[in-house]
Design an enzyme around this catalytic site. Structure first.
Site, short mmCIF file in Angstrom:
data_model
loop_
_atom_site.label_atom_id
_atom_site.label_comp_id
_atom_site.label_asym_id
_atom_site.label_seq_id
_atom_site.Cartn_x
_atom_site.Cartn_y
_atom_site.Cartn_z
N SER A 180 0.85 -1.19 0.00
CA SER A 180 0.00 0.00 0.00
C SER A 180 0.88 1.24 0.00
O SER A 180 1.93 1.25 0.65
CB SER A 180 -0.88 0.02 1.25
OG SER A 180 -1.48 1.29 1.44
N TYR A 182 -0.65 4.26 0.78
CA TYR A 182 -1.47 5.24 1.51
C TYR A 182 -0.53 6.30 2.08
O TYR A 182 0.60 5.99 2.47
CB TYR A 182 -2.24 4.52 2.61
CG TYR A 182 -3.24 5.37 3.34
CD1 TYR A 182 -4.47 5.68 2.77
CD2 TYR A 182 -2.95 5.88 4.60
CE1 TYR A 182 -5.39 6.47 3.44
CE2 TYR A 182 -3.87 6.67 5.28
CZ TYR A 182 -5.08 6.97 4.69
OH TYR A 182 -5.99 7.76 5.35
N GLY A 184 0.27 7.83 4.76
CA GLY A 184 1.02 7.67 6.00
C GLY A 184 1.98 6.51 6.02
O GLY A 184 2.70 6.31 7.01
N LYS A 185 2.05 5.73 4.94
CA LYS A 185 2.93 4.57 4.92
C LYS A 185 4.39 5.01 4.78
O LYS A 185 4.69 6.15 4.40
CB LYS A 185 2.53 3.63 3.77
CG LYS A 185 1.15 3.01 3.96
CD LYS A 185 1.15 1.97 5.06
CE LYS A 185 -0.22 1.51 5.48
NZ LYS A 185 -1.07 0.99 4.44
N ASN A 186 5.30 4.08 5.05
CA ASN A 186 6.74 4.39 4.94
C ASN A 186 7.09 4.90 3.55
O ASN A 186 7.95 5.78 3.41
CB ASN A 186 7.57 3.15 5.27
CG ASN A 186 7.42 2.71 6.71
OD1 ASN A 186 6.38 2.90 7.33
ND2 ASN A 186 8.46 2.11 7.26
#
Length: 364
Positions: A180, A182, A184-186
């Site tokens: 993903s 998204y 806020g992901k790394n």
């Protein structure tokens, strides 16, 4: 206020490159798929040590199409964990298959590999481990079980970009890996995004068709497909951000080490790092029997936190039809009642971590 994630700080640190990349797509008018998405697919596959990558509109779509490409459908069963974001389970249900849950390991919080085999039936077609919080599941036993029983392994690596299991990048260990992007992901897009990686050319070909209405060429629909394509702007943004992922990962790991040190004598339980794991800390999760009170005290001091996840999927109202009840997966239920995610992003300062840690120590 100490934010849980500081996306604005991250954008400002790479603003010039991001703005140029977005402008390039606007000028090209390649708004859906296009050359930037194709280039990102090639670069991301190489980054994951996989032969192929297919970019999609969400991580949920990645899971859905991975399952379909593996031939999962009505009447089949897929083994997974109840302690995950609901998308893992939703994707199984989308195919018409039935999720079959296995409890989690009490140390890693990933699927308990010692309990997988007893959950296998004649209907089982796949195992879907989740690399939770940025820590890989124990993949070698999973792969061995899958090989013995002729099962497909689909990795949910939505929280684990750059994580490694015994020096292997996650996503490239099973048959298909799902990511993903998204925000806020790394590795996050500036909107929704996802991808699959695989070493199987037939899986890659099938997923490419499924994401674009089942077309192999325009208006020639080979399969009943979906509109799961990645936007050109997201591909361009992800190409820029991928170049920084190693540095951002090391920053997260350094932040986690400082948290570990500062919270060593506190009453919260800090994350365990498994011996096989290169943990990338999508979130930094502590445990406390007084979790809700701790979260409230931190909020009063201007410290944002999260809970990942407060209700295991088997106890969610939406999945009551699966027939599970409280007590079926005691470890997942216990952990869900105690976990609290502290602020974690590459842009955090040491001073912020010290403030958060001191507040935690004073609050429990």
């Amino acid at each position: 206020m100490i934010p849980f994630v500081d996306l604005q700080a991250q954008y400002l640190s790479i603003k010039e490159e991001i703005d140029a990349a977005v402008l390039k797509v606007l000028q090209s008018t390649q708004f859906i798929l296009g050359s930037e998405v194709a280039a990102f697919e090639q670069e991301f596959a190489q980054y994951c040590n996989a032969d192929y990558s297919v970019a999609l509109n969400t991580g949920t779509s990645a899971l859905h199409l991975a399952l379909l490409a593996a031939g999962i459908g009505s009447g089949d069963e897929v083994i997974t964990t109840p302690f995950t974001f609901v998308a893992t389970v939703a994707a199984i249900v989308y195919t018409g298959a039935t999720p079959v849950f296995v409890d989690i390991d009490p140390v890693s919080y990933t699927i308990d590999v010692t309990k997988i085999e007893q959950a296998i039936t004649a209907k089982t077609k796949a195992i879907l481990p989740v690399h939770l919080y940025g820590q890989p599941a124990d993949m070698n036993p999973i792969m061995e079980i899958a090989q013995r029983h002729g099962l497909t392994v689909i990795e949910d690596a939505a929280q684990a970009h750059r994580a490694e299991y015994k020096d292997q990048r996650v996503g490239s260990i099973g048959d298909i890996g799902c990511f993903s992007f998204y925000p806020g992901k790394n590795l996050g897009a500036y909107g929704e995004g996802g991808a699959v990686v695989t070493n199987n050319p037939e899986y890659a070909r099938t997923i490419k068709m499924l994401r674009d209405w089942g077309q192999e060429q325009r208006y020639h629909h080979v399969l009943k497909g979906y509109n799961y394509r990645m936007d050109g702007i997201q591909g361009a943004i992800l190409r820029v951000k991928l170049r920084y992922l190693d540095a951002w990962t090391e920053a997260r790991r350094a932040h986690a080490a400082l948290y570990d040190q500062l919270l060593a004598n506190s009453d919260v339980k800090t994350p365990a790092v498994m011996p096989y794991s290169y943990h990338v800390y999508h979130v930094y999760v502590v445990r406390s029997q007084e979790r809700d009170a701790l979260q409230q005290k931190l909020q009063q001091q201007g410290i944002q936190t999260g809970i990942h996840y407060p209700i295991p999927v088997h106890l969610q109202q939406a999945y009551a039809d699966l027939g599970y009840k409280a007590g079926d997966f005691p470890c997942a239920e216990l952990v869900a009642n105690e976990v609290l995610s502290l602020p974690m992003c590459a842009e955090l300062s040491s001073e912020q971590i010290k403030i958060v840690s001191a507040a935690v120590c004073e609050s429990v």
